[in-house]
Design a protein around this motif. Structure first.
Motif, PDB file in Angstrom:
ATOM      1  N   PRO A 303      17.112  -3.895  98.135  1.00 47.31           N
ATOM      2  CA  PRO A 303      18.290  -4.542  98.844  1.00 47.31           C
ATOM      3  C   PRO A 303      19.389  -4.875  97.949  1.00 47.31           C
ATOM      4  O   PRO A 303      19.269  -5.448  97.068  1.00 47.31           O
ATOM      5  N   ASP A 304      20.672  -5.109  98.844  1.00 46.18           N
ATOM      6  CA  ASP A 304      20.904  -4.550  99.935  1.00 46.18           C
ATOM      7  C   ASP A 304      21.776  -3.327  99.768  1.00 46.18           C
ATOM      8  O   ASP A 304      21.742  -2.111 100.956  1.00 46.18           O
ATOM      9  N   LYS A 327      14.222  -9.747  99.477  1.00 42.70           N
ATOM     10  CA  LYS A 327      15.610 -10.375  98.781  1.00 42.70           C
ATOM     11  C   LYS A 327      15.892 -11.512  99.234  1.00 42.70           C
ATOM     12  O   LYS A 327      16.035 -11.941 100.332  1.00 42.70           O
ATOM     13  N   ARG A 333      24.631 -12.623  93.555  1.00 43.32           N
ATOM     14  CA  ARG A 333      24.718 -11.364  92.936  1.00 43.32           C
ATOM     15  C   ARG A 333      24.331 -11.579  91.328  1.00 43.32           C
ATOM     16  O   ARG A 333      25.142 -11.764  90.524  1.00 43.32           O
ATOM     17  N   PHE A 335      23.669  -9.269  89.214  1.00 38.20           N
ATOM     18  CA  PHE A 335      24.190  -8.422  88.001  1.00 38.20           C
ATOM     19  C   PHE A 335      25.547  -8.722  87.536  1.00 38.20           C
ATOM     20  O   PHE A 335      25.956  -8.354  86.416  1.00 38.20           O
ATOM     21  N   LYS A 350      15.366 -13.610  92.804  1.00 37.56           N
ATOM     22  CA  LYS A 350      16.158 -12.843  94.019  1.00 37.56           C
ATOM     23  C   LYS A 350      15.324 -11.977  94.496  1.00 37.56           C
ATOM     24  O   LYS A 350      15.296 -11.751  95.725  1.00 37.56           O
ATOM     25  N   ASP A 367      17.934   2.526  93.918  1.00 35.65           N
ATOM     26  CA  ASP A 367      18.798   1.458  93.685  1.00 35.65           C
ATOM     27  C   ASP A 367      20.112   2.100  93.650  1.00 35.65           C
ATOM     28  O   ASP A 367      20.326   3.076  93.499  1.00 35.65           O
ATOM     29  N   SER A 369      22.517   1.680  91.688  1.00 37.57           N
ATOM     30  CA  SER A 369      23.082   1.936  90.224  1.00 37.57           C
ATOM     31  C   SER A 369      22.157   1.149  89.161  1.00 37.57           C
ATOM     32  O   SER A 369      21.422   0.356  89.533  1.00 37.57           O
ATOM     33  N   VAL A 371      22.968  -0.385  85.511  1.00 37.55           N
ATOM     34  CA  VAL A 371      24.093  -0.769  84.538  1.00 37.55           C
ATOM     35  C   VAL A 371      23.164  -1.143  83.232  1.00 37.55           C
ATOM     36  O   VAL A 371      23.138  -0.399  82.180  1.00 37.55           O
ATOM     37  N   ARG A 372      22.576  -2.280  83.289  1.00 44.43           N
ATOM     38  CA  ARG A 372      22.143  -2.834  82.030  1.00 44.43           C
ATOM     39  C   ARG A 372      20.829  -2.459  82.174  1.00 44.43           C
ATOM     40  O   ARG A 372      20.144  -2.646  80.892  1.00 44.43           O
ATOM     41  N   GLY A 373      20.090  -2.374  83.289  1.00 43.35           N
ATOM     42  CA  GLY A 373      18.714  -1.946  83.151  1.00 43.35           C
ATOM     43  C   GLY A 373      17.852  -2.942  83.158  1.00 43.35           C
ATOM     44  O   GLY A 373      16.429  -3.013  83.708  1.00 43.35           O
ATOM     45  N   THR A 374      18.260  -4.287  83.357  1.00 45.23           N
ATOM     46  CA  THR A 374      17.323  -5.475  83.448  1.00 45.23           C
ATOM     47  C   THR A 374      16.770  -5.731  84.604  1.00 45.23           C
ATOM     48  O   THR A 374      15.488  -5.907  84.693  1.00 45.23           O
ATOM     49  N   SER A 376      16.171  -3.024  86.930  1.00 53.65           N
ATOM     50  CA  SER A 376      15.343  -1.903  87.149  1.00 53.65           C
ATOM     51  C   SER A 376      14.077  -2.307  86.521  1.00 53.65           C
ATOM     52  O   SER A 376      12.951  -2.064  86.960  1.00 53.65           O
TER      53      SER A 376
HETATM   54  O1  LIG Z   1      25.148  -5.052  96.339  1.00 55.14           O
HETATM   55  S1  LIG Z   1      23.748  -5.774  95.676  1.00 55.14           S
HETATM   56  O2  LIG Z   1      23.924  -7.146  95.408  1.00 55.14           O
HETATM   57  O3  LIG Z   1      22.997  -5.574  97.176  1.00 55.14           O
HETATM   58  C1  LIG Z   1      23.160  -4.915  94.412  1.00 55.14           C
HETATM   59  C2  LIG Z   1      24.093  -4.653  93.463  1.00 55.14           C
HETATM   60  N1  LIG Z   1      23.523  -3.820  92.285  1.00 55.14           N
HETATM   61  C3  LIG Z   1      22.250  -4.329  92.042  1.00 55.14           C
HETATM   62  C4  LIG Z   1      21.794  -3.460  90.974  1.00 55.14           C
HETATM   63  N2  LIG Z   1      22.665  -3.612  89.594  1.00 55.14           N
HETATM   64  C5  LIG Z   1      22.111  -3.062  88.387  1.00 55.14           C
HETATM   65  C6  LIG Z   1      21.259  -3.954  87.787  1.00 55.14           C
HETATM   66  S2  LIG Z   1      20.929  -3.732  86.222  1.00 55.14           S
HETATM   67  O4  LIG Z   1      20.767  -2.278  85.999  1.00 55.14           O
HETATM   68  O5  LIG Z   1      22.329  -4.051  85.479  1.00 55.14           O
HETATM   69  O6  LIG Z   1      20.063  -4.496  85.656  1.00 55.14           O
HETATM   70  C7  LIG Z   1      23.913  -3.260  89.987  1.00 55.14           C
HETATM   71  C8  LIG Z   1      24.335  -3.816  91.483  1.00 55.14           C
END
Ligand SMILES: O=S(=O)(O)CCN1CCN(CCS(=O)(=O)O)CC1
Length: 484
Positions: A303-304, A327, A333, A335, A350, A367, A369, A371-374, A376
């Motif tokens: 989510p979301d 969530k 947020r 990230f 979260k 998901d 995306s 980005v950093r993978g933390t 995930s």
């Molecule tokens: O729009 S929402 O707030 O619902 C989710 C936003 N979204 C969650 C996943 N991250 C990557 C996390 S990481 O890969 O950088 O750890 C990008 C941003």
């Protein structure tokens, strides 16, 4: 960041407050508001979210029928380099306050010019302070002591486009005159214009980052401000507009559609929600090619913003859609929170996994995306602790391999899990059994389907920076310049 500006026939403070609350998802670090009353400004800025930043006595001060507001998250660096909250103010050639969504990439050159040529002192390292000072300087030159007229603003914006590099959607109040809004010649950050009739009192105007602000205030969407275009609205409600760039091009930021914008917004004529559904359609096709779909028991969103894509993945693959993660909507947020330590802690606060949805199942997680993978990595661990038999992790966006320099906080490639790694290496890094990413071309097609726009800024996926002046030297400087 989120910006809003209004020219009304009555007090504007409450409408701006309500609009900023609707833009809260675009940044929770700090917020600011300014109103224009007669020839002067009232300004209030504070750390934190909108709902806690404005007390009654602050709102009472914000008198006037013209105003602007800003919600911010750090677009570069970390909490250490405390940038100022916005708006920024300068006092000549007019009183000017300005809010900005985006990031300037030639800040070193502009800083030197402002010091040496324009004799203007800067208090912070904020690129927004640079922008308002360049605008002020060019307005001074354009006005040249004559009485004010809107054409001087358009001349000044033409010079801003020539001097400034990077992305900017900006709104400024010009004391004693009205509201100016302008967008960079590539249209990277969003800006939309709305209008409503206030009975016999005349026309009221709004400019904002997202269209949901207009819908909420019963404004009609007039148009997206074009790349390079500037509009001026006098305090009396008269609109002037002009294209101020010789070569405007449309390169909207793909990350607005991936997760930044709210799904109920329409941006550059594209429904964000429908773009996310289409991202799911195309991701499903890629998953079917690379993952053991017949073994998957359930599809789950994170989510979301990944929900629309996950719904479509489940539908296209004929697999049950389940909500396996809860969530906590009271944690911002994560990230975009500055500083790694805070980010890791917040993921656990979260999200939580519901064991009954995971016990003994092969789960496919979507998901928006990686980005950093933390996040995930934590999510995969949560799924396994909740009893998942296998975890297929999928991203509705392609691998983020390059710094994002146009106003979303992903500047340092050393933090990007996909930078310099193969998919199998990333799969191992986040601890999943399988990892499937969206293809770049599929993302572009999904977002632009049905639109007459032909380009997107996808620089953080491709390394091609549409403004053309982002070279390795700049990226190295940016890397070194990030206090992590
Ligand atoms: O729009 S929402 O707030 O619902 C989710 C936003 N979204 C969650 C996943 N991250 C990557 C996390 S990481 O890969 O950088 O750890 C990008 C941003």
């Amino acid at each position: 960041c989120g910006i809003v500006g209004m020219v009304s026939t009555g007090p504007v403070n409450q409408d701006i407050y309500d609009s900023l609350a609707l833009l809260q998802h675009r940044g929770q670090d700090s917020t600011g508001m300014a109103t224009l009353e007669g020839g002067g400004f009232h300004i209030h800025k504070a750390k934190g979210q909108v709902k806690e930043a404005y007390r009654t006595r602050d709102m009472r001060k914000l008198r006037g029928t013209t105003g602007l507001g800003h919600v911010r998250y750090a677009t570069k660096g970390s909490a250490k380099r405390e940038e100022e909250a916005q708006p920024f103010y300068v006092n000549s050639p007019f009183g000017i306050v300005l809010v900005h969504n985006g990031n300037l990439t030639n800040t070193r050159e502009l800083t030197a010019q402002l010091h040496d040529q324009d004799r203007r002192h800067l208090n912070t390292t904020s690129d927004t302070e640079l922008l308002v000072n360049v605008l002020a300087r060019e307005l001074q030159v354009a006005q040249d002591g004559k009485d004010f007229n809107p054409q001087q603003l358009f001349t000044a914006i033409t010079r801003v486009h020539e001097r400034v590099e990077g992305s900017y959607a900006a709104i400024a109040l010009i004391a004693g005159h009205g509201l100016l809004a302008f967008r960079d010649p590539f249209g990277i950050r969003p800006l939309v214009l709305g209008r409503r009739q206030a009975g016999l009192l005349g026309t009221e105007w709004v400019v904002a980052s997202e269209s949901l602000v207009l819908e909420s205030g019963d404004y009609d969407i007039v148009k997206d401000i074009a790349p390079g275009e500037a509009v001026f609205i006098s305090t009396g409600g008269e609109l002037f507009e002009q294209q101020c760039s010789p070569s405007p091009q449309m390169y909207p930021c793909s990350f607005e559609y991936v997760y930044l914008a709210r799904p109920d917004s329409t941006m550059n004529g594209i429904s964000v929600y429908e773009a996310r559904l289409r991202l799911g359609d195309r991701l499903a096709a890629t998953i079917a090619k690379h993952a053991p779909v017949k073994d998957i028991d359930v599809v789950m969103p994170i989510p979301d913003s990944a929900r629309p894509a996950a719904m479509q993945v489940a539908r296209r693959l004929g697999i049950e859609y389940r909500e396996g993660f809860y969530k906590n909507k009271y944690v911002g947020r994560t990230f975009i929170m500055p500083g790694q330590a805070q980010r890791t802690k917040s993921v656990k606060q979260k999200l939580n996994a519901l064991p009954s949805e995971f016990e003994g199942k092969n789960v496919l997680i979507v998901d928006d995306s990686i980005v950093r993978g933390t996040t995930s990595k934590e999510i995969v661990e949560m799924a396994r602790r909740a009893g998942a038999k296998s975890v297929t992790f999928t991203s509705a966006a392609p691998p983020v391999r390059y710094p994002h320099v146009y106003g979303i906080n992903m500047p340092s490639s050393s933090e990007l899990v996909a930078a310099g790694r193969t998919i199998p290496e990333i799969t191992q890094e986040i601890g999943a059994d399988y990892l499937i990413y969206q293809e770049v071309e599929d993302m572009k097609d999904a977002i632009l389907e049905g639109s007459d726009i032909t380009e997107l800024d996808m620089s953080c996926f491709t390394g091609e920076y549409c403004t053309g002046n982002v070279d390795q030297e700049y990226l190295d400087w940016l890397e070194g310049n990030q206090s992590s």
